[in-house]
Design a protein around this motif. Structure first.
Motif, PDB file in Angstrom:
ATOM      1  N   ASP A 201       1.093  -0.959   0.020  1.00 56.06           N
ATOM      2  CA  ASP A 201      -0.302   0.254   0.266  1.00 56.06           C
ATOM      3  C   ASP A 201       1.300   1.448   0.088  1.00 56.06           C
ATOM      4  O   ASP A 201       1.199   1.565   1.352  1.00 56.06           O
ATOM      5  CB  ASP A 201      -0.698  -0.144   1.186  1.00 56.06           C
ATOM      6  N   LYS A 203       1.584   4.471   0.085  1.00 61.58           N
ATOM      7  CA  LYS A 203       0.742   6.352   0.300  1.00 61.58           C
ATOM      8  C   LYS A 203       1.242   6.585  -1.068  1.00 61.58           C
ATOM      9  O   LYS A 203       2.608   7.842  -0.597  1.00 61.58           O
ATOM     10  CB  LYS A 203       0.668   6.680   0.903  1.00 61.58           C
ATOM     11  N   GLY A 204       0.729   6.794  -1.888  1.00 66.12           N
ATOM     12  CA  GLY A 204       0.901   8.385  -2.820  1.00 66.12           C
ATOM     13  C   GLY A 204       1.841   8.006  -3.890  1.00 66.12           C
ATOM     14  O   GLY A 204       2.233   8.753  -5.149  1.00 66.12           O
ATOM     15  N   TYR A 205       2.161   6.674  -4.750  1.00 65.42           N
ATOM     16  CA  TYR A 205       3.245   6.257  -4.625  1.00 65.42           C
ATOM     17  C   TYR A 205       2.548   4.853  -5.947  1.00 65.42           C
ATOM     18  O   TYR A 205       1.447   4.789  -5.212  1.00 65.42           O
ATOM     19  CB  TYR A 205       4.523   5.931  -4.864  1.00 65.42           C
ATOM     20  N   LYS A 206       3.059   4.462  -7.003  1.00 68.14           N
ATOM     21  CA  LYS A 206       2.532   3.601  -7.782  1.00 68.14           C
ATOM     22  C   LYS A 206       4.145   2.484  -8.109  1.00 68.14           C
ATOM     23  O   LYS A 206       4.944   3.308  -8.556  1.00 68.14           O
ATOM     24  CB  LYS A 206       1.895   3.996  -9.231  1.00 68.14           C
ATOM     25  N   LYS A 349       5.601   8.362  -8.088  1.00 71.67           N
ATOM     26  CA  LYS A 349       4.855   9.409  -7.389  1.00 71.67           C
ATOM     27  C   LYS A 349       2.991   9.418  -8.285  1.00 71.67           C
ATOM     28  O   LYS A 349       3.818   9.325  -9.582  1.00 71.67           O
ATOM     29  CB  LYS A 349       5.062  10.815  -7.563  1.00 71.67           C
ATOM     30  N   ASP A 350       2.320   9.382  -8.060  1.00 74.82           N
ATOM     31  CA  ASP A 350       0.980   9.308  -8.346  1.00 74.82           C
ATOM     32  C   ASP A 350       0.492  10.099  -9.698  1.00 74.82           C
ATOM     33  O   ASP A 350       0.511   9.965 -11.047  1.00 74.82           O
ATOM     34  CB  ASP A 350       0.162   9.658  -7.387  1.00 74.82           C
ATOM     35  N   GLU A 351       1.103  11.357  -9.128  1.00 73.96           N
ATOM     36  CA  GLU A 351       0.915  12.215  -9.815  1.00 73.96           C
ATOM     37  C   GLU A 351       1.951  12.548 -11.505  1.00 73.96           C
ATOM     38  O   GLU A 351       2.009  12.919 -12.265  1.00 73.96           O
ATOM     39  CB  GLU A 351       0.379  13.886  -9.379  1.00 73.96           C
ATOM     40  N   ASP A 352       2.983  11.740 -11.013  1.00 69.49           N
ATOM     41  CA  ASP A 352       3.700  12.094 -12.538  1.00 69.49           C
ATOM     42  C   ASP A 352       3.966  10.525 -13.260  1.00 69.49           C
ATOM     43  O   ASP A 352       4.778  10.399 -14.048  1.00 69.49           O
ATOM     44  CB  ASP A 352       5.277  12.042 -11.251  1.00 69.49           C
ATOM     45  N   VAL A 353       2.763   9.618 -13.059  1.00 69.32           N
ATOM     46  CA  VAL A 353       2.883   8.276 -13.588  1.00 69.32           C
ATOM     47  C   VAL A 353       2.517   8.868 -15.239  1.00 69.32           C
ATOM     48  O   VAL A 353       3.013   8.197 -16.077  1.00 69.32           O
ATOM     49  CB  VAL A 353       2.134   7.536 -12.715  1.00 69.32           C
ATOM     50  N   GLU A 376       1.405  -0.373 -15.095  1.00 70.46           N
ATOM     51  CA  GLU A 376       0.982   0.384 -13.246  1.00 70.46           C
ATOM     52  C   GLU A 376       1.104  -1.338 -12.713  1.00 70.46           C
ATOM     53  O   GLU A 376      -0.399  -2.410 -13.572  1.00 70.46           O
ATOM     54  CB  GLU A 376       0.036   1.071 -12.557  1.00 70.46           C
ATOM     55  N   GLU A 378      -0.308  -4.602 -11.129  1.00 71.08           N
ATOM     56  CA  GLU A 378      -1.397  -5.287  -9.890  1.00 71.08           C
ATOM     57  C   GLU A 378      -1.443  -6.312  -9.738  1.00 71.08           C
ATOM     58  O   GLU A 378      -0.972  -7.532 -10.422  1.00 71.08           O
ATOM     59  CB  GLU A 378      -2.913  -5.076 -11.083  1.00 71.08           C
TER      60      GLU A 378
END
Ligand code: GLA
Length: 387
Positions: A201, A203-206, A349-353, A376, A378
């Protein structure tokens, strides 16, 4: 394919009569702990949602018939339980190897099957062979009520690779495919097979997987050579210190005794193994306390060690890793899996994916001429019956 499509696919090839069952086993991505499963170390893989599917019907005779929806040009390949040896037709050797390995363990398959396979593991390097072995083992356990656990199935898959196929792999891939849990990675001690599920989990990253589209074949790659080099390093160390696996040495012990390793290459392989074991344990601790910066740094160090000490990368992978590390919001990136091609994992980071995907694929194409597929991660469940 849906279960219905799988069933229809089977019926088209083999006809409609009799009971038809379906099974699935996933591929895997390893987050950290590379090339140490066969050195008594800890690894940290997780199962994918994608995998290999087997739709199967029991036969009354001893024939085995195989069909792959992915390689359908080959048509139906027929052999028999009385001919359990490595055949030229390559992918069927994985199912045949598992039947052979279970027989060696006293679990004999006594009637044949019609088998329809379909897989959706992208590219190479995500353990489609382990997924094939585990799906067949899962199917045989179900049909014959064999008294074996998913871990026994994983071990039979590894035995098939080692002694039937000739690829000297460790236990990581088959274990992840048999024992995977949704949204969890497996912290596995490969010496004892003790394991722990760790929630993924971030947080904020993938976790982003990038496929180099540089195919690799571990049977013909340097994989088996690396194993031999590690064994040689261990034998040298055993002349000065009591130890049964490279990863059972601490870093301090390794530094103290390493001069016993005579060959320069063997020394570098052993260094990778000992330090990778430390990094893996540290990385799992970091993840548990949500310290993604440390987790990412350790991924980078693992990747550098694979490149410089283990010599297990290649130009395409080095390019992909370098490009990934340059992007905004990236905490770490490294090659994952057997090596010399295949895939990388990166923490983004989520917003940089979105910009990561766009920039890396564009530059990678410009430099190597190859396309990359970036997605991403899964995380799915291990081998199971579907219908
Ligand atoms: C391949 C092998 C595994 C493991 C990795 C490297 O995937 O099948 O057993 O050794 O390489 O970590």
């Amino acid at each position: 394919m849906t279960n219905e499509e799988l069933r229809e696919g089977f019926i088209k090839i083999y006809g409609d009569e009799g009971e038809i069952r379906g099974y699935m086993s996933p591929g895997r991505v390893n987050l950290i702990g590379e090339h140490i499963d066969y050195n008594g170390g800890h690894v940290f893989p997780c199962a994918l949602k994608n995998g290999n599917y087997a739709v199967v019907r029991k036969r009354d005779d001893r024939k085995l018939r195989f069909y792959s929806a992915n390689y359908h040009k080959g048509g139906v390949y027929e052999t028999s339980l009385d001919d359990l040896r490595k055949h030229d037709y390559s992918w069927t050797n994985y199912p045949l190897g598992v039947i052979w390995a279970l027989k060696e363990k006293g679990f004999e398959v006594t009637h044949g099957f019609d088998i329809y396979i379909w897989g959706n593991i992208p590219g190479s390097g995500l353990s489609s062979s382990a997924a094939m072995e585990v799906v067949i083992g899962t199917m045989l356990k179900d049909y014959f009520d064999f008294d074996i656990t998913p871990i026994d199935i994983a071990l039979a898959g590894q035995r098939a690779e080692n002694d039937f196929i000739g690829m000297n792999c460790g236990i990581m891939d088959q274990f992840a495919s048999a024992m995977g849990k949704e949204n969890k990675a497996i912290f596995l001690d490969c010496a004892t097979l003790d394991y722990q599920y760790v929630p993924l989990d971030l947080k904020g990253y993938k976790i982003i997987v990038s496929n180099s589209n540089k195919p690799h074949s571990l049977v013909t790659s340097h994989y088996n050579d690396r194993r031999k080099e590690c064994e040689q390093a261990l034998a040298d160390l055993q002349s000065v210190v009591k130890v049964d696996a490279l990863c059972h040495l601490t870093v301090a012990q390794f530094e103290q005794y390493k001069s016993a390793i005579k060959d320069e290459f063997c020394l570098r392989r052993a260094k990778h193994a000992v330090y990778e074991e430390e990094r893996t344990k540290e990385a799992v601790e970091a993840l548990k306390r949500d310290d993604l910066v440390t987790f990412g740094r350790l991924l980078n160090e693992s990747g550098d060690s694979l490149k410089y000490d283990y010599d297990a990368t290649c130009f395409e992978i080095d390019t992909l890793v370098e490009l990934a590390r340059k992007q905004a919001g990236v905490l770490g990136s490294r090659e994952t899996g057997g090596g010399w091609g295949g895939n990388t994992v990166s923490i983004v980071k989520d917003e940089d994916v979105a910009s990561f995907k766009a920039n890396v694929s564009k530059s990678y194409k410009a430099i190597t001429g190859l396309d990359t597929s970036i997605y991403e991660l899964e995380v799915g469940e291990g081998g199971r019956r579907l219908f």
